[in-house]
Structure formats: structure tokens, C-alpha cells
Design a protein around this motif. Structure first.
Motif, PDB file in Angstrom:
ATOM      1  N   SER A 159      76.614  36.178  30.564  1.00 59.28           N
ATOM      2  CA  SER A 159      76.392  37.607  30.381  1.00 59.28           C
ATOM      3  C   SER A 159      77.261  38.403  31.350  1.00 59.28           C
ATOM      4  O   SER A 159      77.842  37.856  32.295  1.00 59.28           O
ATOM      5  CB  SER A 159      74.927  37.931  30.641  1.00 59.28           C
ATOM      6  OG  SER A 159      74.608  37.653  32.001  1.00 59.28           O
ATOM      7  N   ALA A 160      77.293  39.714  31.135  1.00 59.62           N
ATOM      8  CA  ALA A 160      78.044  40.591  32.039  1.00 59.62           C
ATOM      9  C   ALA A 160      77.454  40.554  33.443  1.00 59.62           C
ATOM     10  O   ALA A 160      78.187  40.563  34.433  1.00 59.62           O
ATOM     11  CB  ALA A 160      78.041  42.016  31.484  1.00 59.62           C
ATOM     12  N   ALA A 161      76.128  40.494  33.549  1.00 56.01           N
ATOM     13  CA  ALA A 161      75.491  40.473  34.874  1.00 56.01           C
ATOM     14  C   ALA A 161      75.879  39.210  35.643  1.00 56.01           C
ATOM     15  O   ALA A 161      76.165  39.266  36.854  1.00 56.01           O
ATOM     16  CB  ALA A 161      73.971  40.560  34.723  1.00 56.01           C
ATOM     17  N   THR A 162      75.895  38.066  34.968  1.00 55.09           N
ATOM     18  CA  THR A 162      76.269  36.817  35.631  1.00 55.09           C
ATOM     19  C   THR A 162      77.742  36.832  36.005  1.00 55.09           C
ATOM     20  O   THR A 162      78.122  36.359  37.090  1.00 55.09           O
ATOM     21  CB  THR A 162      75.955  35.619  34.716  1.00 55.09           C
ATOM     22  OG1 THR A 162      74.552  35.625  34.428  1.00 55.09           O
ATOM     23  CG2 THR A 162      76.321  34.305  35.377  1.00 55.09           C
ATOM     24  N   GLU A 187      80.124  41.945  22.603  1.00 53.69           N
ATOM     25  CA  GLU A 187      80.306  43.392  22.613  1.00 53.69           C
ATOM     26  C   GLU A 187      79.162  44.128  23.304  1.00 53.69           C
ATOM     27  O   GLU A 187      79.284  45.314  23.593  1.00 53.69           O
ATOM     28  CB  GLU A 187      80.475  43.894  21.177  1.00 53.69           C
ATOM     29  CG  GLU A 187      81.742  43.358  20.518  1.00 53.69           C
ATOM     30  CD  GLU A 187      81.895  43.782  19.068  1.00 53.69           C
ATOM     31  OE1 GLU A 187      80.939  44.400  18.527  1.00 53.69           O
ATOM     32  OE2 GLU A 187      82.940  43.488  18.479  1.00 53.69           O
ATOM     33  N   ILE A 188      78.067  43.433  23.590  1.00 51.02           N
ATOM     34  CA  ILE A 188      76.940  44.088  24.268  1.00 51.02           C
ATOM     35  C   ILE A 188      77.317  44.471  25.692  1.00 51.02           C
ATOM     36  O   ILE A 188      76.942  45.543  26.170  1.00 51.02           O
ATOM     37  CB  ILE A 188      75.701  43.171  24.268  1.00 51.02           C
ATOM     38  CG1 ILE A 188      75.268  42.856  22.837  1.00 51.02           C
ATOM     39  CG2 ILE A 188      74.549  43.815  25.051  1.00 51.02           C
ATOM     40  CD1 ILE A 188      74.155  41.821  22.740  1.00 51.02           C
ATOM     41  N   GLY A 189      78.075  43.619  26.383  1.00 50.75           N
ATOM     42  CA  GLY A 189      78.415  43.932  27.768  1.00 50.75           C
ATOM     43  C   GLY A 189      79.633  43.215  28.306  1.00 50.75           C
ATOM     44  O   GLY A 189      80.385  43.772  29.122  1.00 50.75           O
ATOM     45  N   VAL A 190      79.859  41.963  27.903  1.00 54.33           N
ATOM     46  CA  VAL A 190      80.915  41.153  28.516  1.00 54.33           C
ATOM     47  C   VAL A 190      82.307  41.673  28.200  1.00 54.33           C
ATOM     48  O   VAL A 190      83.190  41.655  29.061  1.00 54.33           O
ATOM     49  CB  VAL A 190      80.766  39.684  28.084  1.00 54.33           C
ATOM     50  CG1 VAL A 190      81.964  38.856  28.551  1.00 54.33           C
ATOM     51  CG2 VAL A 190      79.495  39.093  28.650  1.00 54.33           C
ATOM     52  N   LEU A 191      82.530  42.147  26.988  1.00 53.90           N
ATOM     53  CA  LEU A 191      83.853  42.630  26.619  1.00 53.90           C
ATOM     54  C   LEU A 191      84.311  43.739  27.553  1.00 53.90           C
ATOM     55  O   LEU A 191      85.437  43.720  28.066  1.00 53.90           O
ATOM     56  CB  LEU A 191      83.836  43.120  25.167  1.00 53.90           C
ATOM     57  CG  LEU A 191      85.185  43.524  24.565  1.00 53.90           C
ATOM     58  CD1 LEU A 191      86.111  42.326  24.461  1.00 53.90           C
ATOM     59  CD2 LEU A 191      84.977  44.154  23.185  1.00 53.90           C
ATOM     60  N   ASP A 192      83.439  44.701  27.808  1.00 56.68           N
ATOM     61  CA  ASP A 192      83.785  45.811  28.702  1.00 56.68           C
ATOM     62  C   ASP A 192      83.825  45.374  30.161  1.00 56.68           C
ATOM     63  O   ASP A 192      84.679  45.838  30.934  1.00 56.68           O
ATOM     64  CB  ASP A 192      82.792  46.960  28.528  1.00 56.68           C
ATOM     65  CG  ASP A 192      82.982  47.696  27.210  1.00 56.68           C
ATOM     66  OD1 ASP A 192      84.063  47.568  26.604  1.00 56.68           O
ATOM     67  OD2 ASP A 192      82.036  48.383  26.779  1.00 56.68           O
ATOM     68  N   ALA A 193      82.922  44.484  30.564  1.00 57.40           N
ATOM     69  CA  ALA A 193      82.923  44.007  31.955  1.00 57.40           C
ATOM     70  C   ALA A 193      84.219  43.266  32.262  1.00 57.40           C
ATOM     71  O   ALA A 193      84.791  43.406  33.351  1.00 57.40           O
ATOM     72  CB  ALA A 193      81.716  43.111  32.206  1.00 57.40           C
ATOM     73  N   CYS A 194      84.691  42.467  31.316  1.00 56.12           N
ATOM     74  CA  CYS A 194      85.954  41.753  31.512  1.00 56.12           C
ATOM     75  C   CYS A 194      87.115  42.740  31.661  1.00 56.12           C
ATOM     76  O   CYS A 194      87.972  42.585  32.535  1.00 56.12           O
ATOM     77  CB  CYS A 194      86.214  40.812  30.337  1.00 56.12           C
ATOM     78  SG  CYS A 194      85.242  39.294  30.350  1.00 56.12           S
ATOM     79  N   ARG A 195      87.134  43.762  30.814  1.00 58.38           N
ATOM     80  CA  ARG A 195      88.196  44.766  30.909  1.00 58.38           C
ATOM     81  C   ARG A 195      88.166  45.452  32.272  1.00 58.38           C
ATOM     82  O   ARG A 195      89.211  45.650  32.910  1.00 58.38           O
ATOM     83  CB  ARG A 195      88.032  45.805  29.794  1.00 58.38           C
ATOM     84  CG  ARG A 195      89.139  46.849  29.758  1.00 58.38           C
ATOM     85  CD  ARG A 195      88.867  47.907  28.730  1.00 58.38           C
ATOM     86  NE  ARG A 195      88.991  47.422  27.363  1.00 58.38           N
ATOM     87  CZ  ARG A 195      87.978  47.228  26.528  1.00 58.38           C
ATOM     88  NH1 ARG A 195      86.728  47.489  26.937  1.00 58.38           N
ATOM     89  NH2 ARG A 195      88.170  46.791  25.312  1.00 58.38           N
TER      90      ARG A 195
END
Length: 335
Positions: A159-162, A187-195
Motif C-alpha cells: 500500500s501507499a502507507a507501507t 489507483e487508490i494510493g500507490v500510483l500517486d505516492a510513487c509519483r
């Protein structure tokens, strides 16, 4: 082929997932067929090859290592630890997720030998062992970087949090999550967190495990050991409903002037410059088809229409069964 950035590496915009050559979808091809496909991918300009300790319980790493060793400087090599085969008292191998520090170190040493290399360019934690803090697992992996055994670190199915917790310990060059038209959890969170973090999003199963290739029309023909038999989307009832999505999808591919598989890969490439799909195949013809997707250009209007046909609301069935769902850390859509 155009390139995209993956941590310190510039890699082909489409990489190769090597799992199919040894694992997961029934009887694998012969070693000779696997060798031909790996060398053909290299000749075609692929510079990202992805394997793991789990695939064939070491056999895939051994194949990749043996075939590509003479060309080691020509590509970025990625592998994964923390999920591998362990032999039980009865002699059978079973999959075990283990993020303990000694295990990660042993997995890495085993992979270096199998791959016949002194350093792995990108080393992933294949699954987060939730009994071990992610900071501890990544901390031990960072020591492998310090020792020169690994060049960059990645995480898989997180997940984005992890990702953010891990990135605070050591830069995470890539997250490898399932991402395709029919698997949108990223698309829930990881895509944007990676960017935001400068992390590549490496998309595995970008062709929806064959569904988006329009070649699997009868799931009863799947091999008895094919992992798709345990996936809810491939149950006869769900798959029949999912097949009903294909006519409209194929019409859009025709409009775009490409094959259904190429449309799926072009769609992924349009999601951001940090997205790198790694389709896998055992077929030279499919390999060439996949790589030509990099030349397909989609208008924003066509992308929106593709989005509307196949997405998390239109697909029937969960991504994984109950057991496998507990083994990943990815976000899930609310019902």
C-alpha cells in the motif's frame, strides 16, 4: 524503444516478466524455448528483466542467469526475496512468506548464485511479512546495498502507507503491484505516492493474466496446476460475465489501430511516465506484439472510453481468493 527511469536505471518502457517461463501457468516451456525468448527480448531492446526466488523455486533465476550472463552489462536485472520455496518434512516444496532478516540475507545470497552475478540491480521484498516491521526488513535489505550485493530496493504488493514507511528507511526505487485495466487497486494510493516519491510503478500482469489478450475463451481448458484456477475472476460464472466486456473493448482496439493486448499496454503507459509494464509470455509472436505497444498513441478521449469499459466496477470477481488476499498489503476498493 523509449526508456523510462527506474531509480538509478534507465530501462526500456516495457520490460519482461520472466515468471511464465518457469512457473504459475501450467507446464512451462522447455529450457530451449525459454532461452530463445529471453535472447529475443534482449535483441528487441528490452533492458528490464524481472524474476524472483519463488518462480520455479529457483529454476527461473537459474534460467535467466545462465542465458543472460554473457550480456549482463546490457540490462537491468530485478529479482525478489522474502517469499520462496521451503522443503517440508515430506520432501515437497511449499511457498513461505518470511521477512526475517536472516532469511532475506539468505534469499539474496541464493539469488546471486542462481543468477550467476555479483550484484542484483533491483531487489524487491516479494511480499511484506506482516509479523516483521517493514522498517526492519527494509533496513536489512539496505545493508545488502551497502555491501554491494544489491544496487536498489523495491517492494511488491504494498500500500501507499507501507511504501512511505519503507521509503523513510531507504529510498524505494520501485513498487511492483498488479496493475491493469481490470486491477485498479494501485489507483487508490500507490500510483500517486510513487509519483510523489520518485518511485517507479512496475505493473505486473498488465494483460490481466491473459484476459486482455483475447486468447482465453474457455477456462475449463486451463491446466490443472494453473494458478488462475484459484482466482475468483476465472471461475466459470465470473469469467463468462467478464468475457462479455471484450466485444466493446476489441472495438476500441480496432479504432486505435492495434491489438487488444497492445491497447492494454498502451493504456498503462499513458498512466504516467513512472509506470513500467512487465508483460510475460512464452511466445515469440506475443513478445513482439507486446513490445510494439510502445508505438501506440492514445488520445485522452479514447483512454476515457477504454476506462469506462473495463474497470473495478465492471469486472466480476475478486483479484485473489481469501488466502492470497491476506498475503498482500495493497489497498482494496470498498464494495
Amino acid at each position: 524503444m523509449h526508456t523510462r527511469q527506474l531509480g538509478p536505471f534507465s530501462v526500456s518502457a516495457i520490460g519482461l516478466g520472466c515468471m511464465n517461463l518457469s512457473h504459475a501457468y501450467g507446464v512451462p516451456p522447455s529450457a530451449e524455448q525459454g532461452e530463445r525468448l529471453l535472447l529475443a527480448a534482449l535483441d528487441a531492446g528490452v533492458t528490464l528483466f524481472d524474476t524472483a526466488a519463488l518462480y520455479g523455486f529457483g529454476a527461473n533465476e537459474q534460467l535467466v542467469g545462465r542465458v543472460l550472463k554473457p550480456h549482463r552489462s546490457a540490462f537491468t536485472l530485478a529479482s525478489k526475496g522474502g517469499m520462496a520455496g521451503v522443503r517440508g518434512d515430506d520432501g515437497t516444496l511449499r511457498r513461505v512468506i518470511d521477512g526475517r532478516l536472516a532469511t532475506l540475507r539468505r534469499n539474496c545470497e541464493d539469488s546471486l548464485r542462481n543468477l550467476q552475478t555479483e550484484v542484483i540491480d533491483l531487489y524487491y521484498l516479494h511480499r511484506w511479512d506482516k509479523s516483521v516491521p517493514i522498517e526492519d526488513s527494509v533496513g536489512e535489505m539496505s545493508r545488502l546495498v551497502e555491501e554491494g550485493k544489491v544496487r536498489a530496493l523495491g517492494l511488491s504488493e504494498v500500500s501507499a502507507a507501507t511504501l512511505r514507511r519503507a521509503h523513510a528507511v531507504h529510498p524505494i526505487a520501485a513498487v511492483q503491484n498488479e496493475y491493469s485495466l481490470w486491477s485498479r487497486n494501485t489507483e487508490i494510493g500507490v500510483l500517486d505516492a510513487c509519483r510523489e516519491l520518485g518511485t517507479a510503478l512496475v505493473a505486473f500482469s498488465p494483460l490481466a493474466r491473459g484476459f486482455l489478450c483475447d486468447v482465453l475463451h474457455d477456462v475449463s481448458t486451463l491446466d490443472a496446476k494453473d494458478i488462475r484456477r484459484a482466482m475468483p475472476r476465472f471461475s466459470p460464472e465470473n469469467y463468462a460475465r467478464n468475457l462479455a466486456l471484450l466485444p466493446a473493448y476489441k472495438a476500441l482496439a480496432k479504432e486505435a489501430g492495434c491489438t487488444p493486448a497492445q491497447l492494454a499496454l498502451a493504456w498503462l503507459l499513458s498512466r504516467g511516465e513512472h509506470v513500467i509494464p512487465i508483460p510475460g509470455t512464452t511466445s515469440l509472436a506475443h513478445l513482439n506484439e507486446d513490445l510494439q505497444a510502445e508505438q501506440v498513441r492514445l488520445s485522452p478521449e479514447l483512454v476515457a472510453r477504454v476506462d469506462a469499459v473495463i474497470n473495478q466496477r465492471t469486472v466480476s470477481g475478486a483479484r485473489y481468493g481469501a488466502q492470497s488476499s491476506t498475503e498482500v498489503d495493497t489497498e482494496v476498493f470498498e464494495d
